[in-house]
Design a protein around this motif. Structure first.
Motif, PDB file in Angstrom:
ATOM      1  N   LYS A  66      -5.772   0.810 -16.459  1.00 41.14           N
ATOM      2  CA  LYS A  66      -6.311   0.640 -15.105  1.00 41.14           C
ATOM      3  C   LYS A  66      -6.678   2.000 -14.515  1.00 41.14           C
ATOM      4  CE  LYS A  66      -3.231  -3.281 -14.452  1.00 41.14           C
ATOM      5  NZ  LYS A  66      -2.103  -3.814 -13.707  1.00 41.14           N
ATOM      6  N   TYR A  94      -7.734  -3.873  -9.016  1.00 38.52           N
ATOM      7  CA  TYR A  94      -7.903  -4.297 -10.404  1.00 38.52           C
ATOM      8  C   TYR A  94      -7.251  -5.670 -10.568  1.00 38.52           C
ATOM      9  CZ  TYR A  94      -7.457  -3.989 -15.525  1.00 38.52           C
ATOM     10  OH  TYR A  94      -7.525  -4.207 -16.881  1.00 38.52           O
ATOM     11  N   GLU A 163      -9.469  -8.018 -17.012  1.00 38.36           N
ATOM     12  CA  GLU A 163      -8.547  -7.572 -15.969  1.00 38.36           C
ATOM     13  C   GLU A 163      -7.439  -8.594 -15.690  1.00 38.36           C
ATOM     14  OE1 GLU A 163     -10.618  -6.246 -12.466  1.00 38.36           O
ATOM     15  OE2 GLU A 163     -11.987  -4.997 -13.631  1.00 38.36           O
TER      16      GLU A 163
END
Length: 179
Positions: A66, A94, A163
């Motif tokens: 991330k 995220y 994600e």
């Protein structure tokens, strides 16, 4: 001077652009508005450090890390309104999504207006010249539609799933410009 580089990603070839100090563009191959902020030809030059840093950022992102947006100096070219919208995109965490309507409410509050058109916000989102890093893929329609990604719905789904977003709760539009 404009510097460009290519980056082979799991989503296909990505073109990166820089002014030498900042990242100014990131486009997926075939994306709507591809390289729209670049003037004239895209000369391949020796890569400045910012393009090398962007490639490392993408390596980390596609490896499941991330990386932070502010790890890179970004300078997307656009109107004041577009800049405001893109700044809000950078605030979407995220693995999360927001809606065009929610972004419109936030822009209206920033501008001290009673309301703002979600379509106007959608237009600004769609013209984001630094996709993936400025995460326009994290915006969905208020009804849960996966509409409005200049790179295409399939790539939007891949980015969201990468994600950890459960995309089964969203719908795919049957018509529109993002298909």
């Amino acid at each position: 001077m404009v510097y460009t580089a290519q980056y082979p990603s799991p989503l296909g070839m990505i073109t990166l652009a820089s002014d030498g100090q900042n990242l100014t563009g990131l486009w997926l191959e075939g994306q709507k508005y591809f390289a729209s902020t670049l003037k004239g030809k895209m000369p391949l030059q020796e890569e400045p450090p910012v393009l090398q840093a962007a490639k490392r950022w993408l390596d980390r992102y596609f490896a499941g890390e991330k990386p932070k947006i502010d790890d890179l100096p970004l300078a997307p070219e656009g109107s004041r309104f577009q800049q405001e919208v893109w700044k809000l995109l950078c605030e979407i965490p995220y693995g999360s999504v927001t809606t065009y309507g929610e972004l419109a409410r936030k822009i209206a509050a920033i501008q001290k207006r009673p309301s703002m058109s979600p379509q106007a916000v959608g237009s600004a989102v769609g013209r984001n010249p630094i996709s993936i890093i400025i995460p326009c893929h994290r915006v969905v329609g208020t009804s849960g539609s996966l509409t409005g990604y200049a790179g295409g719905i399939g790539k939007k789904i891949q980015l969201l799933e990468r994600e950890g977003v459960d995309t089964s709760r969203f719908t795919i539009p049957t018509k529109g410009t993002a298909l």
